[in-house]
Design a protein around this motif. Structure first.
Motif, PDB file in Angstrom:
ATOM      1  N   ASN A   1      -8.767  -5.432   5.844  1.00 60.58           N
ATOM      2  CA  ASN A   1      -8.797  -3.962   5.686  1.00 60.58           C
ATOM      3  C   ASN A   1      -8.449  -3.279   7.007  1.00 60.58           C
ATOM      4  O   ASN A   1      -7.685  -2.311   7.045  1.00 60.58           O
ATOM      5  CB  ASN A   1     -10.183  -3.501   5.234  1.00 60.58           C
ATOM      6  CG  ASN A   1     -10.490  -3.952   3.822  1.00 60.58           C
ATOM      7  OD1 ASN A   1      -9.575  -4.213   3.040  1.00 60.58           O
ATOM      8  ND2 ASN A   1     -11.771  -4.071   3.508  1.00 60.58           N
TER       9      ASN A   1
ATOM     10  N   TYR B   1      -8.908  -0.734  -3.044  1.00 64.10           N
ATOM     11  CA  TYR B   1      -9.160   0.560  -3.667  1.00 64.10           C
ATOM     12  C   TYR B   1      -7.837   1.308  -3.909  1.00 64.10           C
ATOM     13  O   TYR B   1      -7.717   2.108  -4.835  1.00 64.10           O
ATOM     14  CB  TYR B   1     -10.083   1.385  -2.756  1.00 64.10           C
ATOM     15  CG  TYR B   1     -10.462   2.730  -3.283  1.00 64.10           C
ATOM     16  CD1 TYR B   1     -11.480   2.868  -4.228  1.00 64.10           C
ATOM     17  CD2 TYR B   1      -9.805   3.881  -2.845  1.00 64.10           C
ATOM     18  CE1 TYR B   1     -11.835   4.120  -4.714  1.00 64.10           C
ATOM     19  CE2 TYR B   1     -10.153   5.129  -3.325  1.00 64.10           C
ATOM     20  CZ  TYR B   1     -11.167   5.244  -4.260  1.00 64.10           C
ATOM     21  OH  TYR B   1     -11.505   6.481  -4.740  1.00 64.10           O
ATOM     22  N   TYR B   2      -6.851   1.019  -3.078  1.00 62.95           N
ATOM     23  CA  TYR B   2      -5.577   1.759  -3.147  1.00 62.95           C
ATOM     24  C   TYR B   2      -4.468   0.981  -3.869  1.00 62.95           C
ATOM     25  O   TYR B   2      -3.356   1.441  -3.946  1.00 62.95           O
ATOM     26  CB  TYR B   2      -5.112   2.128  -1.726  1.00 62.95           C
ATOM     27  CG  TYR B   2      -6.134   2.997  -1.028  1.00 62.95           C
ATOM     28  CD1 TYR B   2      -6.237   4.352  -1.318  1.00 62.95           C
ATOM     29  CD2 TYR B   2      -7.037   2.435  -0.122  1.00 62.95           C
ATOM     30  CE1 TYR B   2      -7.194   5.144  -0.712  1.00 62.95           C
ATOM     31  CE2 TYR B   2      -8.008   3.224   0.490  1.00 62.95           C
ATOM     32  CZ  TYR B   2      -8.081   4.569   0.190  1.00 62.95           C
ATOM     33  OH  TYR B   2      -9.038   5.341   0.765  1.00 62.95           O
TER      34      TYR B   2
ATOM     35  N   PRO C   1      -3.460   6.756   2.634  1.00 63.23           N
ATOM     36  CA  PRO C   1      -4.869   6.770   3.048  1.00 63.23           C
ATOM     37  C   PRO C   1      -5.017   6.657   4.565  1.00 63.23           C
ATOM     38  O   PRO C   1      -4.190   6.026   5.234  1.00 63.23           O
ATOM     39  CB  PRO C   1      -5.472   5.552   2.343  1.00 63.23           C
ATOM     40  CG  PRO C   1      -4.317   4.725   1.892  1.00 63.23           C
ATOM     41  CD  PRO C   1      -3.146   5.616   1.764  1.00 63.23           C
TER      42      PRO C   1
ATOM     43  N   ASP D   1     -10.433   5.617   5.912  1.00 61.11           N
ATOM     44  CA  ASP D   1     -10.556   5.442   4.450  1.00 61.11           C
ATOM     45  C   ASP D   1     -10.236   4.004   4.042  1.00 61.11           C
ATOM     46  O   ASP D   1     -10.911   3.437   3.177  1.00 61.11           O
ATOM     47  CB  ASP D   1      -9.611   6.408   3.715  1.00 61.11           C
ATOM     48  CG  ASP D   1     -10.155   7.832   3.707  1.00 61.11           C
ATOM     49  OD1 ASP D   1     -11.344   8.001   4.054  1.00 61.11           O
ATOM     50  OD2 ASP D   1      -9.382   8.754   3.383  1.00 61.11           O
ATOM     51  N   ILE D   2      -9.210   3.439   4.645  1.00 65.08           N
ATOM     52  CA  ILE D   2      -8.841   2.058   4.282  1.00 65.08           C
ATOM     53  C   ILE D   2      -9.965   1.097   4.671  1.00 65.08           C
ATOM     54  O   ILE D   2     -10.322   0.189   3.915  1.00 65.08           O
ATOM     55  CB  ILE D   2      -7.498   1.637   4.939  1.00 65.08           C
ATOM     56  CG1 ILE D   2      -6.354   2.513   4.431  1.00 65.08           C
ATOM     57  CG2 ILE D   2      -7.183   0.170   4.644  1.00 65.08           C
ATOM     58  CD1 ILE D   2      -5.039   2.333   5.163  1.00 65.08           C
TER      59      ILE D   2
ATOM     60  N   ASN E   1     -13.139   2.061   2.252  1.00 66.25           N
ATOM     61  CA  ASN E   1     -12.946   1.791   0.813  1.00 66.25           C
ATOM     62  C   ASN E   1     -12.343   0.419   0.548  1.00 66.25           C
ATOM     63  O   ASN E   1     -12.485  -0.122  -0.547  1.00 66.25           O
ATOM     64  CB  ASN E   1     -12.012   2.842   0.199  1.00 66.25           C
ATOM     65  CG  ASN E   1     -12.599   4.237   0.285  1.00 66.25           C
ATOM     66  OD1 ASN E   1     -13.809   4.401   0.238  1.00 66.25           O
ATOM     67  ND2 ASN E   1     -11.743   5.226   0.429  1.00 66.25           N
TER      68      ASN E   1
ATOM     69  N   THR F   1      -1.020   0.807   9.011  1.00 72.00           N
ATOM     70  CA  THR F   1      -0.738   2.084   8.337  1.00 72.00           C
ATOM     71  C   THR F   1      -0.789   3.233   9.344  1.00 72.00           C
ATOM     72  O   THR F   1       0.103   4.093   9.368  1.00 72.00           O
ATOM     73  CB  THR F   1      -1.760   2.320   7.199  1.00 72.00           C
ATOM     74  OG1 THR F   1      -1.773   1.163   6.361  1.00 72.00           O
ATOM     75  CG2 THR F   1      -1.407   3.538   6.369  1.00 72.00           C
TER      76      THR F   1
ATOM     77  N   ASN G   1       1.500   4.047  -3.218  1.00 71.35           N
ATOM     78  CA  ASN G   1       0.807   5.323  -3.016  1.00 71.35           C
ATOM     79  C   ASN G   1       1.647   6.444  -2.406  1.00 71.35           C
ATOM     80  O   ASN G   1       1.478   7.602  -2.758  1.00 71.35           O
ATOM     81  CB  ASN G   1      -0.412   5.109  -2.103  1.00 71.35           C
ATOM     82  CG  ASN G   1      -1.456   4.224  -2.766  1.00 71.35           C
ATOM     83  OD1 ASN G   1      -2.247   4.693  -3.571  1.00 71.35           O
ATOM     84  ND2 ASN G   1      -1.447   2.941  -2.443  1.00 71.35           N
TER      85      ASN G   1
ATOM     86  N   THR H   1      -9.730  -5.292  -6.431  1.00 70.15           N
ATOM     87  CA  THR H   1      -9.307  -3.914  -6.686  1.00 70.15           C
ATOM     88  C   THR H   1     -10.205  -3.301  -7.760  1.00 70.15           C
ATOM     89  O   THR H   1     -11.071  -4.000  -8.310  1.00 70.15           O
ATOM     90  CB  THR H   1      -7.842  -3.847  -7.175  1.00 70.15           C
ATOM     91  OG1 THR H   1      -7.801  -4.300  -8.534  1.00 70.15           O
ATOM     92  CG2 THR H   1      -6.910  -4.704  -6.332  1.00 70.15           C
TER      93      THR H   1
ATOM     94  N   LEU I   1       0.843  -1.210   0.000  1.00 65.13           N
ATOM     95  CA  LEU I   1       0.000   0.000   0.000  1.00 65.13           C
ATOM     96  C   LEU I   1       0.877   1.258   0.000  1.00 65.13           C
ATOM     97  O   LEU I   1       0.638   2.203  -0.765  1.00 65.13           O
ATOM     98  CB  LEU I   1      -0.907  -0.008   1.240  1.00 65.13           C
ATOM     99  CG  LEU I   1      -1.756   1.234   1.469  1.00 65.13           C
ATOM    100  CD1 LEU I   1      -3.009   1.210   0.611  1.00 65.13           C
ATOM    101  CD2 LEU I   1      -2.161   1.364   2.928  1.00 65.13           C
TER     102      LEU I   1
ATOM    103  N   HIS J   1      -2.800  -0.598  -7.234  1.00 57.81           N
ATOM    104  CA  HIS J   1      -2.798  -0.166  -8.621  1.00 57.81           C
ATOM    105  C   HIS J   1      -2.829  -1.351  -9.588  1.00 57.81           C
ATOM    106  O   HIS J   1      -2.631  -2.492  -9.187  1.00 57.81           O
ATOM    107  CB  HIS J   1      -1.557   0.712  -8.885  1.00 57.81           C
ATOM    108  CG  HIS J   1      -1.634   2.010  -8.133  1.00 57.81           C
ATOM    109  ND1 HIS J   1      -1.124   3.184  -8.612  1.00 57.81           N
ATOM    110  CD2 HIS J   1      -2.182   2.332  -6.930  1.00 57.81           C
ATOM    111  CE1 HIS J   1      -1.323   4.164  -7.743  1.00 57.81           C
ATOM    112  NE2 HIS J   1      -1.963   3.649  -6.721  1.00 57.81           N
TER     113      HIS J   1
END
Lengths: 56, 387
Positions: free
Chosen positions: B332, B381-382, B369, B373-374, B377, B339, B109, B145, B105, B384
């Motif tokens: 999550n 979501y984060y 994030p 948010d993590i 979402n 994080t 990001n 994702t 993550l 790629h």
């Protein structure tokens, strides 16, 4: 002696021991008259061959 | 039943049955071996995010890892301005997935404005090449994702025996001489500070120790998970010289309604990152733990869903009986917790070591994030799209 060399020697000895048991098991598979022994031998043989090939 | 299996075989029938058994053995070995090999050789892909400025290798610090499976990537994110540095170690134990996912993550990001961040996503690559025996573990799990499913490997806690063996009956930790359990011989988090000429695990540990020493890394955070019945969970374990930072991070996390514990690294338990990296380098070292049901011994059937959702009826019952130190939660939440722990440790460092907010004395990171948010979402979501 380097760690790699010691490991290699032990690995070769280990594989020879595993090979010895594989040969004995295959031998026993053909020699035994018992279906049960054949089934059990086959199951053990799978694990030993995977070890012999250093897969698992 | 037994007496029916022990009837007398004719010589011809015996040879036929034995041959059939051998054919079955060969077939099982072929398909099982193919499955194990494919898993072992599967290369996990990551997307280098906008903050990555260069990639180093473990062999740059531990030369004997060159050309081996252990030569992992070190992603370096350098800010435009100088400042303190941070190392995040993910994937020490590949059966603790939020460790790797959190570093991924950040990799995909995070941006660094001031200072430098070093990210490791697969600290023990050998342990990603096999599953722990007799656990019935799945090999992969997936994260949904925006671009479809991303597949991640679920490996073992220990280095693969194909890369490090034989195992001694007692593991003697090299630098302290402390005797530890034999199963920890192949545990990267019992191998620190490592050795340039040691076992595979010791060489990997040595690479990380040298990375910290040569780059004079200010802070090191080692990400882990533990089973819900384990005492040190939802916790930060800090070396004694880092405990003030961990304490401030703890207060800030509690103020955000995220329950966390802080423990000081035991002085006499050797080989662990929070002990040895703190003792042998100048870095301020932390280890973070979250609650992972798939690692626990109370769980029922092992599925990829269990890794992601943490839902298990036996753990629910254990929770009702008050037997757990922290209930298992969705990945999550575990990634969000790790994080937030990283962000709050960095914030605490900046507050304590640069109270006046002077330029180039704080580590300033962005595009991470938030905890909420993590969770809302999802980690996917984060992540790629793989190219």
């Amino acid at each position: 002696m380097e760690l790699e060399v010691i490991s290699m020697i032990i690995t070769i000895i280990y594989l020879l021991i595993v090979l010895f048991f594989v040969v004995l098991l295959v031998w026993n598979l053909f020699e035994s008259q018992s279906i049960l022994e054949k089934a059990l031998g086959s199951i053990v043989l799978v694990m030993l061959i995977l070890r012999l090939l250093l897969i698992k | 039943m037994m007496k029916y299996l022990n009837f007398k075989l004719t010589k011809k029938l015996n040879i036929v049955i034995s041959s059939i058994a051998i054919v079955f053995v060969v077939l099982i070995v072929f398909f099982a071996g193919k499955d194990f090999k494919e898993f072992s050789n599967y290369e996990q892909e990551f997307v280098k995010g906008p903050g990555v400025t260069r990639v180093e290798k473990f062999s740059d610090y531990s030369p004997k890892l060159k050309g081996t499976i252990g030569d992992a990537d070190i992603f370096v994110l350098e800010g435009e301005k100088p400042g303190p540095s941070l190392l995040v170690i993910g994937g020490t134990h590949p059966n603790e997935p939020s460790s790797q996912l959190t570093s991924v993550l950040l990799l995909e990001n995070m941006k660094v404005e001031s200072g430098t961040v070093y990210l490791i996503t697969e600290a023990n690559r050998s342990a990603f090449s096999h599953s722990h025996p007799q656990e019935g573990a799945v090999q992969f799990y997936s994260i949904e994702t925006q671009f479809g499913e991303r597949i991640f490997k679920f490996g073992s806690r220990a280095t693969n025996t194909n890369h490090q063996w034989p195992n001694p009956d007692v593991y003697v930790h090299k630098s302290s001489g402390q005797k530890l359990s034999a199963q920890d011989t192949r545990n990267l988090n019992r191998a620190y500070p490592g050795s340039v000429d040691g076992t595979y695990s010791e060489r990997v540990a040595y690479a990380i120790t040298e990375l910290i020493k040569k780059n004079n890394i200010t802070m090191t955070i080692d990400l882990h998970e533990a089973s819900p019945e384990y005492m040190t969970i939802n916790a930060i374990v800090a070396h004694q010289k880092s405990i003030h930072i961990a304490s401030l991070a703890f207060l800030n996390m509690e103020l955000q309604d995220v329950e966390i514990k802080v423990e000081q690294s035991p002085v006499n338990l050797h080989g662990l990152s929070h002990r040895e990296l703190g003792d042998h380098t100048d870095s301020l070292v932390f280890l973070a733990e979250t609650s992972n049901a798939s690692q626990g011994k109370l769980r029922g059937r092992f599925t990829a869903d269990l890794i992601v959702t943490g839902e298990d009826k036996y753990y629910k019952r254990a929770e009702q009986l008050g037997l757990l130190f922290a209930p298992p939660v969705h990945i999550n939440e575990r990634v969000a917790r790790h994080t937030l722990t990283i962000v709050e440790i960095v914030n605490a460092y900046n507050t304590l070591y640069n109270p006046k907010g002077e330029e180039n004395k704080s580590l300033i990171i962005s595009a991470i994030p938030s905890y909420n948010d993590i969770i809302s979402n999802g980690i996917g979501y984060y992540l790629h799209e793989l190219t």
